[in-house]
Scaffold this active site. Structure first.
Site, PDB file in Angstrom:
ATOM      1  CG  ASP A  87     -48.945  68.035  -6.845  1.00 44.58           C
ATOM      2  OD1 ASP A  87     -49.320  66.874  -7.104  1.00 44.58           O
ATOM      3  OD2 ASP A  87     -49.124  68.558  -5.733  1.00 44.58           O
TER       4      ASP A  87
ATOM      5  NE  ARG B 235     -49.676  65.531  -4.468  1.00 42.09           N
ATOM      6  CZ  ARG B 235     -49.336  66.056  -3.292  1.00 42.09           C
ATOM      7  NH1 ARG B 235     -49.282  65.289  -2.217  1.00 42.09           N
ATOM      8  NH2 ARG B 235     -49.053  67.341  -3.202  1.00 42.09           N
TER       9      ARG B 235
END
Length: 660
Positions: A124, A126
């Protein structure tokens, strides 16, 4: 940095919203959609949603993103006090093209976590700085967060947003996305109900007074509702028959109750136990106040005692190389899940030895593969030595717990100041400002010289060695020289820390013939370059140059009316490795900043002042304030300007004085 936006109203299926779009040169605009008449006196209901074209636009059933988006809009409008932040970070930050490649791998049986890693990404990638920017622009500092992702709560909390509540966003699974839901639950720790997933930062104490010292230090600093501060207390077989020791431990536990989010945990070593299971029962009998138990030094094959500890206590179970095979035991895994126990990766066993990131990563991958995601990392951590922990946390994007013991001691005793530094670095400042780091590194790269460079400032020639950060194109150099000079009239002694090529030191000496100047830099090439430029300008008799860390090389008896440092703007993880060149603009953990503010007091004349060049766009102003508060210094901003680099950046000159 300034962030221009356009704004208007928009009518949607769910009602009217205001829509604000932030400009972005690369087409990845951030969108804030919010209800009219926000009540800033109440926590707003906030959904931070990452773009998913396949789900949001096309209605893909391989994920739940589209349903989450539309259910969120409905809930936000019904709340009358809601905000949707729409972040353009498709595919957990890898982009649409590679997200489709990820789908190809998922169709072959891999989950979303595995597929992203196979494509060379973190699970991930982000980030949430734009969410903070949008919320702060709206005047929102307290939120109720609409999410199933506990790490997203923590990410916003670390950025300074107070999350008062996690509000579940329940979407039912279907035949196409069950594996996606399983990966979210098992590998990203998502919760699809009202339960929460806590994590902890742990330190150790020997008496109640130490709990009070740390408790008072942390008062008001806890922003993450999912974070617990675990307080470790040591005991062994002999403790069970020592009433004074039991009373001391109980007083420590009761003192922890006075502080929000403090959780005392008994670290029980079984080295001297003839029957571990019997001792576990005795702990329950003789110390009924103990709720959390860490089982240290159990024989690797003593699964009976481990299962008993899980049954009677909220247990932390150390796992090391010799007993790692336990995780392949189904009974062990079921006990860990059923009793919500933590797995502690602890090859150190109290020695302070650090395990490599690669070794830890292999074990974490195995644990996550079994859906065991309450994981703590022990061994080798302490103040300014947290880079491995942060790297793992950023890679996996889940809330790992962490414990430090050996490196929080001095001469075998708990060191409260080391403990404070360790916790401060973990609590609020464990993530660098990635945009600032990338911009600064790009700037360094663009201005990397291969040979000596000659620059002209105020008609004067300065030579710059290629190993010195080039002040020529750096727009703040002359501005700092001008602003600092406004405060030097009538002074006799001036010191510049981090002199670089010596531009500011030389300009001050030129402008004020009565001032004696000291220049110092950790980079020996910078010190020699400063000497060379002082000689070229005929200033050698008034500029004395040293080379050392911050003020270390300056003679202890030297006193100054003013000390100036154009502070390294980029905050890096504590302990992160930096090159000599990087060190001129980055400061891991603000260790050098702490050292500077601590040492500068001894080099100031009565009434003397510190001047700091700073940029809140690239640095951590709240961390600087925290360190200054500890050192008894008060800063005020006395000058400010905007300059264009890759983005428009605000530079500040701060003036600080020590409290008497």
């Amino acid at each position: 940095m300034k962030h221009p936006f356009a704004e208007t109203t928009i009518e949607t299926t769910y009602g009217r919203f205001l829509v604000r779009v932030y400009a972005d040169a690369h087409g990845k605009e951030t969108v804030a959609l919010y209800t009219e008449g926000l009540d800033l006196d109440q926590p707003a209901l906030v959904r931070v949603h990452s773009e998913c074209m396949t789900g949001d636009t096309f209605g893909s059933m391989q994920c739940d993103c589209g349903d989450q988006l539309h259910n969120s809009l409905k809930a936000l409008h019904e709340s009358g006090n809601g905000v949707l932040i729409y972040l353009r970070q498709e595919g957990r930050g890898i982009g649409l093209f590679e997200k489709i490649q990820s789908y190809q791998l998922q169709h072959k049986g891999f989950d979303t976590f595995e597929a992203n890693v196979m494509l060379g990404h973190g699970p991930d990638e982000r980030t949430y700085e734009w969410a903070k920017i949008a919320l702060e622009d709206l005047g929102i500092t307290h939120i109720r967060m609409l999410t199933n992702n506990p790490s997203k709560v923590s990410e916003l909390a670390k950025l300074g947003i107070t999350v008062t509540e996690r509000v579940p966003l329940i979407i039912g699974a279907n035949q196409f996305n069950q594996k996606y839901f399983d990966a979210k639950r098992d590998k990203f720790k998502h919760f699809f109900h009202a339960d929460v997933s806590y994590y902890f930062y742990q330190f150790h104490v020997q008496n109640p007074e130490q709990v009070e010292q740390i408790g008072e230090f942390l008062r008001g600093k806890q922003r993450d509702p999912l974070l617990k501060i675990c307080v470790g207390v040591s005991a062994d077989h002999a403790t069970l028959f020592d009433e004074a020791a039991i009373e001391r431990i109980e007083r420590i536990f009761r003192t922890c109750d006075l502080y929000e989010a403090f959780v005392p945990i008994l670290h029980f070593t079984f080295k001297d136990s003839s029957d571990a299971s019997s001792d576990i029962r005795e702990i329950r009998k003789r110390m009924p106040f103990v709720k959390y138990l860490q089982t240290n030094d159990l024989a690797p094959d003593n699964i009976e005692a481990i299962l008993l500890a899980c049954e009677l206590f909220l247990a932390d179970i150390p796992v090391f190389d010799e007993n790692f095979e336990l995780v392949h035991n189904e009974a062990f895994r079921n006990a860990i899940r059923d009793y919500k126990a933590f797995i502690l990766l602890d090859n150190s066993k109290g020695t302070g030895a650090r395990e490599s990131k690669e070794s830890l990563q292999k074990k974490i991958d195995v644990l996550l593969g079994y859906g065991l995601n309450d994981i703590a990392i022990f061994g080798g951590f302490g103040p300014d030595d947290l880079d491995t922990y942060f790297e793992l946390r950023r890679h996996y994007r889940i809330n790992f717990s962490i414990d430090a013991e050996t490196k929080l001691k001095t001469d075998g005793e708990i060191d409260i100041e080391k403990t404070k530094t360790y916790l401060r670095q973990l609590m609020r400042f464990d993530d660098p400002k990635q945009a600032g780091i990338e911009q600064t590194r790009a700037f360094l790269q663009q201005n990397q010289a291969e040979d000596w460079v000659t620059i002209i400032i105020e008609g004067k020639e300065f030579l710059v060695h290629p190993a010195v950060f080039n002040p020529g194109p750096f727009p703040s150099t002359l501005w700092y020289a001008d602003r600092v000079s406004e405060h030097l009239e009538g002074q006799k002694d001036f010191c510049e820390v981090g002199s670089g090529a010596g531009v500011i030191a030389c300009l001050v000496a030129e402008r004020f013939p009565d001032i004696q100047v000291v220049a110092t830099d950790i980079n020996p090439f910078a010190a020699e370059t400063t000497k060379l430029n002082a000689e070229k300008l005929g200033l050698s008799d008034r500029i004395e140059v040293f080379s050392g860390d911050v003020l270390d090389a300056v003679p202890a008896d030297r006193k100054f009316d003013s000390i100036f440092w154009a502070l390294p703007f980029g905050f890096l993880d504590p302990g992160a490795p930096v090159s000599l060149r990087d060190m001129q603009v980055f400061d891991p953990g603000y260790k050098a900043t702490r050292k500077f503010l601590h040492d500068a007091r001894t080099h100031l004349k009565d009434g003397g002042a510190i001047f700091l060049g700073f940029s809140s766009d690239l640095g951590h102003g709240d961390l600087l304030e925290d360190i200054a508060r500890d050192e008894g210094i008060v800063f005020e901003t006395i000058a400010e300007t905007e300059m264009q680099e890759t983005d428009t950046i605000t530079f500040e000159l701060l003036k600080g004085k020590y409290k008497p």
